[in-house]
Enzyme design. Structure first.
Site: not given
Ligand code: UT7
Length: 333
Positions: A112, A254, A284
């Site tokens: 990215c 980005h 993205n």
């Molecule tokens: O392009 C350059 C590289 N990429 C990035 O910079 C991406 C950066 N990361 C993000 O944008 C975010 O971390 C995500 C959108 C990918 C995930 O969001 P988050 O708020 O950081 O979620 P998390 O990974 O900390 O997970 C929190 C909870 C988890 O459940 P538990 O373990 O707390 O029960 C996940 O399983 O949210 C859950 N979860 C979801 N729930 C519903 C993760 N993805 C989803 C989803 N829908 N799509």
């Protein structure tokens, strides 16, 4: 006065097929509300079968050349991590599609952050006199590399391309690229990776069954790294060009997650209203994200001639890069 790269044209392209959150949600155990609140994304565009990254890149490249009022370039640099095939690079094919003749053309792979890396390389080529006009394109087509069962990646990425034309000019001109910062951290490469398809898998056959060609991502750690790296890189660059956050009229960062954008804006003291976004509509788009937003914001008036613009990007590698420029008065064509 020394030769400096000057922005002369910009163009963007996204494929027509819209994919809404509601369309993706059912198979993934997620919903529109979660995706909007946690990422800021409402919909993204996915290319239809038969469309390649090169097709997207050529369309954006054509639009950037038209915006610059030119029909040729002597170097094409394509930032992509989803090229048409592992070898050869896709840039020569794009140059041929655009009828640019036998010009120098190569790909840059920095996920990215690729477009800003490519911009740095293009500005260097202009500064040392190996090119007078460079077409720099960022294009990615991740939709075919997303595990349909992985809700952390499937909801985020969209396909698209954006491009700029750089010409030789001087630092005092509007459009001049005033400075760059770039870095990497290979120790954290596992945070965003396509494990299969490369020499690591092929030279270690016992890994074959473990490796796959889907993108895997450790979202939470990447989120933290994205914030820290984009903010630190921007700060280094601002010091280098003699600006503070308050001097930045518009920041084009980005488009990974709206919460990342807000946090970076707060850390840099660039107001959230000066942090431009389009990820609500395109998601993205990886290497395309910055030039696509430049193209949109140039066309709709969010970027105006004379604006001091900060670009900052972060992606797999890890890789990050930032650039500063004064926005030119681009004429509509
Ligand atoms: O392009 C350059 C590289 N990429 C990035 O910079 C991406 C950066 N990361 C993000 O944008 C975010 O971390 C995500 C959108 C990918 C995930 O969001 P988050 O708020 O950081 O979620 P998390 O990974 O900390 O997970 C929190 C909870 C988890 O459940 P538990 O373990 O707390 O029960 C996940 O399983 O949210 C859950 N979860 C979801 N729930 C519903 C993760 N993805 C989803 C989803 N829908 N799509």
């Amino acid at each position: 006065m020394s030769r400096t790269a000057v922005l002369a044209g910009v163009g963007g392209y996204v494929p027509p097929r819209r994919v809404t959150n509601a369309e993706l949600a059912p198979g993934l155990g997620t919903d529109d509300g979660w995706i909007r609140t946690r990422t800021g994304i409402r919909e993204r565009r996915w290319a239809d079968a038969g469309t390649t990254t090169g097709d997207l890149a050529a369309e954006a490249g054509q639009r950037a050349l038209k915006s610059a009022g030119v029909s040729d370039a002597d170097l094409v640099i394509l930032a992509t991590s989803t090229g048409n095939q592992p070898m050869p690079a896709t840039a020569p094919e794009v140059a041929a599609m655009l009828g640019l003749g036998q010009v120098a053309a190569y790909d840059v792979s920095a996920a990215c952050a690729g477009f800003v890396y490519a911009l740095t390389a293009a500005a260097g080529a202009i500064a040392i006199g190996v090119a007078d006009r460079v077409l720099v394109i960022g294009a990615d087509l991740w939709s075919t590399r997303l595990d349909p069962a992985d809700r952390s990646t499937a909801i985020i990425f969209g396909d698209g391309a954006g491009a700029v034309v750089l010409r030789a000019g001087t630092a005092g001109e509007r459009g001049a690229l005033l400075g760059f910062d770039a870095g990497s951290d290979g120790d954290r490469r596992a945070l965003a990776v396509v494990p299969g398809g490369g020499s690591r898998q092929r030279s270690a056959p016992h890994l074959a069954e473990l490796a796959n060609e889907y993108l895997t991502m450790q979202g939470r750690d990447l989120f933290t790294q994205a914030v820290e790296r984009m903010a630190a890189s921007s700060e280094r660059l601002l010091r280098r060009v003699g600006w503070t956050g308050a001097d930045v009229d518009k920041c084009v960062a980005h488009q990974a997650n709206v919460r990342i954008l807000h946090t970076v804006a707060d850390l840099l003291d660039v107001g959230r209203d000066r942090m431009l976004t389009n990820l609500d509509r395109v998601g993205n788009t990886s290497a395309a994200s910055i030039p696509l937003l430049l193209s949109e914001a140039g066309a709709d008036g969010r970027l105006r001639g004379g604006d001091r613009v900060l670009l900052t990007a972060f992606g797999g590698g890890l890789s990050w890069a930032s650039a500063a420029l004064v926005w030119p008065a681009l004429t509509e064509r």
